[in-house]
Design an enzyme around this catalytic site. Sequence first.
Site, PDB file in Angstrom:
ATOM      1  CB  SER A  89      -1.005  -0.140   1.230  1.00 35.63           C
ATOM      2  OG  SER A  89      -1.793   0.971   1.327  1.00 35.63           O
ATOM      3  CG  ASP A 141       8.380   5.003 -10.637  1.00 37.48           C
ATOM      4  OD1 ASP A 141       8.937   4.099 -10.851  1.00 37.48           O
ATOM      5  OD2 ASP A 141       7.169   5.199 -10.764  1.00 37.48           O
ATOM      6  CE  LYS A 178      -3.260  -4.537   0.602  1.00 41.33           C
ATOM      7  NZ  LYS A 178      -3.300  -4.181   2.031  1.00 41.33           N
TER       8      LYS A 178
END
Length: 550
Positions: A293, A304, A318
Site C-alpha cells: 500500500s 521511479d 497492492k
Amino acid sequence: MKKTLKQLRIPFVAILLFVGTVAFTPSERYFEIAKNLDIFATLFKEVNTYYVDEVHPSGLIKTGIDAMLASLDPYTNYIPEDEIEDYRTMTTGQYGGIGAVIGKRNEKTLVLMPYEGYPANKAGLQIGDEILEIDDLPVADKSSGEVSKLLKGQANTTLNLKVKRYGVAQPLNISITREKIKIDNVPYYGMVNNDVGYFRLSDFTSDASREVKKAVTELKAKGAKKLIFDLRDNPGGLLSEAVNISNIFIEKDAEVVSTKGKVTEWNKTYRALNPSVDTDIPLVVLTSSRSASASEIVSGVIQDYDRGVLVGERTYGKGLVQATRPLTYNSQLKITTAKYYIPSGRCIQAIDYSHRDEDGSVSTIPDSLRVAFKTKNGRTVYDGGGILPDIEVEEREYSPITMTLVNKGLLFDYATEYASKHKTIASAKEFAISDQEYNEFVKWLTNKDYDYSTRVESNLKELEENAKKEKYFDGIKEQLSQLQTQISHDKNKDLQKNKDEIKEALEQEIVSRYYLQRGSVEASFDDDEDILAALDILNNPDKFAKLLSN
C-alpha cells in the site's frame, strides 16, 4: 530476525481495487437494486420468523454483508458501530491504555513489550511479567484480545494489575494510570555506524511524515552522510502521509501519485507541496514481501525518480485506494474506490479481483500481461507485480530447531531468566553471548519439550505415505528404514550446527529486556542481511551510482 486518515472530500484510509461492473442503463440499475433489496428484506423476515432456532439479527445481517463484500476484494469492509473504536485505533494509532504489547505464551498472558516512556514502562511492568488479574478479575481463561480490551480505557483512569515476575516469590500489585497512547510510526532511528543513519517506518497513521522528517533531520545532525530507510513489513495507511513522506526526498511540485476510479471527479494527481528535506543524500530503502500500500507508493516514488536504491524483497502489490463512507446508525463502509499510479505511470496491483475464476478464486496478473515503464534515468520497471527492488535479498530461512525454540517461547523464557540474574549488560550493539553462556543455555534446554521435524524428515515421511498408497512400500521398506536412521535428527547436534543463528536470536531477545524495542533493533544491525547489503552499496559510491543509471 526478519519477519505491519485524514480527510480530503472523503477520508482516505489505506492504499488498496477498482471492481468493474456489468453495464446497465441508470433506470435498469435502480430497478435491479430495488428488486434485490426487496428480495433480501423479505427473505430475512421469513428466516427471522420461521427458522427453528433463535437468530440474532445484527449477527445474521453482518454475516450477509461480509459475504457480499468478500466477493469484491479483501479490503472493502463493513464496520459496525461497536467496532468503530478499534478501527480508529488502527487508522490513527491512538487509544487510551497502558502502552504495552501483551500476548499468550503456553496459556499464560505475558507482557511482550512495554513501550518506552508510556504508563506500563513508567509503572515498572517488565517483559516476561505474567498478568494474573486486572482490577481483581482473573484473566487466565481470557484471550489476548479480551485482555487487551480490559487494559484499554479512558485516559487518566487507573487500573490495578496483579502480576507474577520470574524470581519473585509473591505476586506483585502494580497500579497504572492509563494515558492517551499514540503509537509512533517511527519506532526507531539511530546511527548504524559513524556516517550511516537508519530509521524504521512501521505505519502510515497521522503524523508519520512529521516523524520521518524529524528522524532524517536529527540523523543528519548526528553526522549521517547516508541513510537506510526501512519499510519492511509496513502494511501502509494514509495516502496523504505517503505523499508527504515522498516529498521529504524529492523536489517540490514533483508528481507523487495519481488515483483513477469510477467516480471521475474523485480522480486526482498528488504532488509534493513542500520544499524537500534532502534530495541528494545517498538513500537505500528496505522492502519485504509484506511491504504494502502506502509503503509501495513511497518505495515506488524513490525508484521511479532514481532517488535511491531499493534492497530486499518484491513488495506485496497492492495498488488500490480505499475511502470510508458513513452509513446509518454510526456504522461505516470502507470501500475500494480507485487504483493508484506512481510517477512512471505504472500501477503495481498484483492481484486481479475483478476477474474471478469459476470457483471464486482470484489470480495474480501473469508476467505476459505486465507492461514496461521507464524511470527518470531510463531504467526499465514493470507494473502489475509489486515493486521489484534493485538488489534482491531473499528472506532468511531459519532452521527448524531455531523456529521451534522461538515458537515454543524458550528463547523468550531464557532471556527473562537471564535478565533476572544479570543486572546490566553491554550496549545493544556490543552485547554478545559467550560460548560458555551458550553452553549454559543448551544445558537449560535439557528438560524442555521442543521436538520438531526437519524438512528432510518431513519429505521422507511424505515419500513413505505415497509409497504405501501406490503399493511400492514393501519393495523399498528396508531402504526407507536405513535412510530414516541416517537422517534422524539429534537435538544436541542441531544446537551446535545452528549455533550462530540461535545465538543471534537469543542475543536480540536478551537485549530487549534491558533496552526494549530500541535494543532489539540495534542488536540486529550486525546480522541483518538487508542492512548488511545496504551498507555494502552505500559504502561503494560507484556501485550505488551504477544501479541508478540507465
